[in-house]
Design a protein around this motif. Sequence first.
Motif, mmCIF file in Angstrom:
data_model
loop_
_atom_site.group_PDB
_atom_site.id
_atom_site.type_symbol
_atom_site.label_atom_id
_atom_site.label_comp_id
_atom_site.label_asym_id
_atom_site.label_seq_id
_atom_site.Cartn_x
_atom_site.Cartn_y
_atom_site.Cartn_z
ATOM 1 N N ILE A 1 0.847 -1.189 0.000
ATOM 2 C CA ILE A 1 0.000 0.000 0.000
ATOM 3 C C ILE A 1 0.881 1.237 0.000
ATOM 4 O O ILE A 1 1.742 1.408 0.867
ATOM 5 N N ALA A 2 0.687 2.095 -0.992
ATOM 6 C CA ALA A 2 1.506 3.300 -1.118
ATOM 7 C C ALA A 2 0.950 4.445 -0.282
ATOM 8 O O ALA A 2 1.707 5.185 0.347
ATOM 9 N N ASN A 3 -0.359 4.599 -0.286
ATOM 10 C CA ASN A 3 -0.997 5.694 0.458
ATOM 11 C C ASN A 3 -2.259 5.165 1.115
ATOM 12 O O ASN A 3 -3.133 4.622 0.430
ATOM 13 N N GLY A 4 -2.321 5.325 2.429
ATOM 14 C CA GLY A 4 -3.472 4.812 3.155
ATOM 15 C C GLY A 4 -3.329 5.020 4.640
ATOM 16 O O GLY A 4 -2.738 6.006 5.090
ATOM 17 N N LEU A 5 -3.826 4.052 5.393
ATOM 18 C CA LEU A 5 -3.841 4.172 6.846
ATOM 19 C C LEU A 5 -3.542 2.820 7.473
ATOM 20 O O LEU A 5 -4.112 1.799 7.093
ATOM 21 N N LEU A 6 -2.642 2.850 8.439
ATOM 22 C CA LEU A 6 -2.329 1.664 9.228
ATOM 23 C C LEU A 6 -3.031 1.782 10.573
ATOM 24 O O LEU A 6 -2.990 2.836 11.207
ATOM 25 N N THR A 7 -3.661 0.713 10.990
ATOM 26 C CA THR A 7 -4.207 0.616 12.338
ATOM 27 C C THR A 7 -3.463 -0.495 13.052
ATOM 28 O O THR A 7 -3.306 -1.597 12.513
ATOM 29 N N ALA A 8 -2.991 -0.204 14.255
ATOM 30 C CA ALA A 8 -2.369 -1.206 15.123
ATOM 31 C C ALA A 8 -3.244 -1.314 16.360
ATOM 32 O O ALA A 8 -3.630 -0.296 16.952
ATOM 33 N N PHE A 9 -3.568 -2.545 16.760
ATOM 34 C CA PHE A 9 -4.468 -2.777 17.880
ATOM 35 C C PHE A 9 -3.862 -3.797 18.835
ATOM 36 O O PHE A 9 -3.534 -4.916 18.433
ATOM 37 N N CYS A 10 -3.702 -3.398 20.087
ATOM 38 C CA CYS A 10 -3.167 -4.275 21.133
ATOM 39 C C CYS A 10 -4.302 -5.120 21.687
ATOM 40 O O CYS A 10 -5.316 -4.581 22.149
ATOM 41 N N ARG A 11 -4.113 -6.439 21.694
ATOM 42 C CA ARG A 11 -5.186 -7.351 22.062
ATOM 43 C C ARG A 11 -5.126 -7.761 23.546
ATOM 44 O O ARG A 11 -5.404 -8.918 23.875
ATOM 45 N N HIS A 12 -4.801 -6.810 24.417
ATOM 46 C CA HIS A 12 -4.633 -7.129 25.839
ATOM 47 C C HIS A 12 -5.155 -5.995 26.710
ATOM 48 O O HIS A 12 -5.205 -4.842 26.279
ATOM 49 N N THR A 13 -5.508 -6.316 27.964
ATOM 50 C CA THR A 13 -6.060 -5.308 28.876
ATOM 51 C C THR A 13 -5.036 -4.769 29.872
ATOM 52 O O THR A 13 -5.371 -3.895 30.666
ATOM 53 N N THR A 14 -3.803 -5.253 29.825
ATOM 54 C CA THR A 14 -2.751 -4.709 30.689
ATOM 55 C C THR A 14 -1.508 -4.375 29.869
ATOM 56 O O THR A 14 -0.379 -4.469 30.346
ATOM 57 N N ALA A 15 -1.731 -3.965 28.631
ATOM 58 C CA ALA A 15 -0.662 -3.481 27.746
ATOM 59 C C ALA A 15 -1.285 -2.421 26.839
ATOM 60 O O ALA A 15 -2.506 -2.370 26.683
ATOM 61 N N SER A 16 -0.447 -1.562 26.276
ATOM 62 C CA SER A 16 -0.929 -0.468 25.436
ATOM 63 C C SER A 16 0.042 -0.216 24.296
ATOM 64 O O SER A 16 1.158 -0.748 24.285
#
Length: 138
Positions: A33-48
């Motif tokens: 992907i040259a132009n767009g949006l990255l989403t990163a999501f942490c799958r835990h309740t005691t990490a960010s």
Amino acid sequence: MRQHRDEISLRTEGRRLTEITRRIDGFTEDSGIANGLLTAFCRHTTASLLIQENADPDVQLDLMDAFARLAPEGADWRHGAEGADDMPGHVKAALAPASLSIPIIDGALALGTWQGVYLAEWRAAGRQRRVLLHAIGD
């Protein structure tokens, strides 16, 4: 419009910030992907996830100290079934984001000069953590 997704798995070394920028850069390159949006999501309740300065390691230490003052172990927490560090970890994770959105421009993350992406581990002992990555764009 294209989409690409993957997951980063890593073992943390306990309460600290672990930089994951290079791994996310690799994902971004692989996405095509040259132009767009990255989403990163942490799958835990005691990490960010955090975007922070990656030039001076004292910034990371000071941030961890600040969070420790905001949600200390040994406070009168009701939830303690998983140890003294668990509820403070939940509070810190509530104050810091579980997900980040980062623009992709010309095939690269549009981070600033001194910015890096970090997984914040709020528990004292290391744990296996997963971060879901999703990119969308052209």
